[in-house]
Design a protein around this motif. Sequence first.
Motif, PDB file in Angstrom:
ATOM      1  N   ALA A   1       6.795  -0.554   0.451  1.00  0.00           N
ATOM      2  CA  ALA A   1       5.469  -0.374  -0.128  1.00  0.00           C
ATOM      3  C   ALA A   1       5.408   0.983  -0.827  1.00  0.00           C
ATOM      4  CB  ALA A   1       4.399  -0.463   0.944  1.00  0.00           C
ATOM      5  N   SER A   2       4.767   1.011  -1.969  1.00  0.00           N
ATOM      6  CA  SER A   2       4.668   2.269  -2.698  1.00  0.00           C
ATOM      7  C   SER A   2       3.630   3.175  -2.042  1.00  0.00           C
ATOM      8  CB  SER A   2       4.289   2.012  -4.151  1.00  0.00           C
ATOM      9  OG  SER A   2       2.946   1.609  -4.230  1.00  0.00           O
ATOM     10  N   CYS A   3       3.638   4.422  -2.453  1.00  0.00           N
ATOM     11  CA  CYS A   3       2.718   5.411  -1.895  1.00  0.00           C
ATOM     12  C   CYS A   3       1.270   5.012  -2.169  1.00  0.00           C
ATOM     13  CB  CYS A   3       3.020   6.773  -2.493  1.00  0.00           C
ATOM     14  SG  CYS A   3       1.955   8.086  -1.930  1.00  0.00           S
ATOM     15  N   CYS A   4       0.996   4.532  -3.377  1.00  0.00           N
ATOM     16  CA  CYS A   4      -0.369   4.132  -3.735  1.00  0.00           C
ATOM     17  C   CYS A   4      -0.837   2.945  -2.892  1.00  0.00           C
ATOM     18  CB  CYS A   4      -0.448   3.787  -5.220  1.00  0.00           C
ATOM     19  SG  CYS A   4      -0.197   5.196  -6.299  1.00  0.00           S
ATOM     20  N   GLN A   5       0.048   2.016  -2.629  1.00  0.00           N
ATOM     21  CA  GLN A   5      -0.320   0.858  -1.819  1.00  0.00           C
ATOM     22  C   GLN A   5      -0.627   1.265  -0.385  1.00  0.00           C
ATOM     23  OE1 GLN A   5       3.121  -1.579  -2.419  1.00  0.00           O
ATOM     24  NE2 GLN A   5       2.156  -2.793  -4.022  1.00  0.00           N
ATOM     25  N   ARG A   6       0.171   2.184   0.169  1.00  0.00           N
ATOM     26  CA  ARG A   6      -0.086   2.644   1.537  1.00  0.00           C
ATOM     27  C   ARG A   6      -1.396   3.406   1.608  1.00  0.00           C
ATOM     28  NH1 ARG A   6       5.647   5.211   2.731  1.00  0.00           N
ATOM     29  NH2 ARG A   6       5.003   6.129   0.779  1.00  0.00           N
ATOM     30  N   LEU A   7      -1.650   4.267   0.614  1.00  0.00           N
ATOM     31  CA  LEU A   7      -2.893   5.035   0.596  1.00  0.00           C
ATOM     32  C   LEU A   7      -4.093   4.107   0.434  1.00  0.00           C
ATOM     33  CD1 LEU A   7      -4.060   7.912   0.612  1.00  0.00           C
ATOM     34  CD2 LEU A   7      -3.927   7.853  -1.874  1.00  0.00           C
ATOM     35  N   SER A   8      -3.965   3.125  -0.456  1.00  0.00           N
ATOM     36  CA  SER A   8      -5.043   2.167  -0.665  1.00  0.00           C
ATOM     37  C   SER A   8      -5.312   1.359   0.600  1.00  0.00           C
ATOM     38  CB  SER A   8      -4.673   1.231  -1.810  1.00  0.00           C
ATOM     39  OG  SER A   8      -5.580   0.171  -1.893  1.00  0.00           O
ATOM     40  N   ARG A   9      -4.257   0.923   1.261  1.00  0.00           N
ATOM     41  CA  ARG A   9      -4.417   0.144   2.488  1.00  0.00           C
ATOM     42  C   ARG A   9      -5.096   0.973   3.569  1.00  0.00           C
ATOM     43  NH1 ARG A   9       0.917  -1.118   4.018  1.00  0.00           N
ATOM     44  NH2 ARG A   9       1.025  -2.183   2.040  1.00  0.00           N
TER      45      ARG A   9
END
Length: 78
Positions: free
Chosen positions: A32-40
């Motif tokens: 998972a990309s950094c943006c996806q983890r932050l968004s989640r």
Amino acid sequence: MQSPESGVHYSRWDDSSRDEVSVAAMSSTEEASCCQRLSRKLCTGRLGIAMKVLGGVALFWVIFILGYVTGYYVHKCK
């Protein structure tokens, strides 16, 4: 035809007319990309609800202040 890092695997059987297609879900956190983890993290669960409430309150105050300033200048006595 398909890239090795894609999550879709396609194979055709030689002895029958059936095709097999399997889709691999990204379950590991390394993929998972950094943006996806932050968004989640920021958009789900209790923290997500708190962020949405705070965002709504902040938006309310921005619109309220803009309306107050606009109304002041529109209805200003000369």
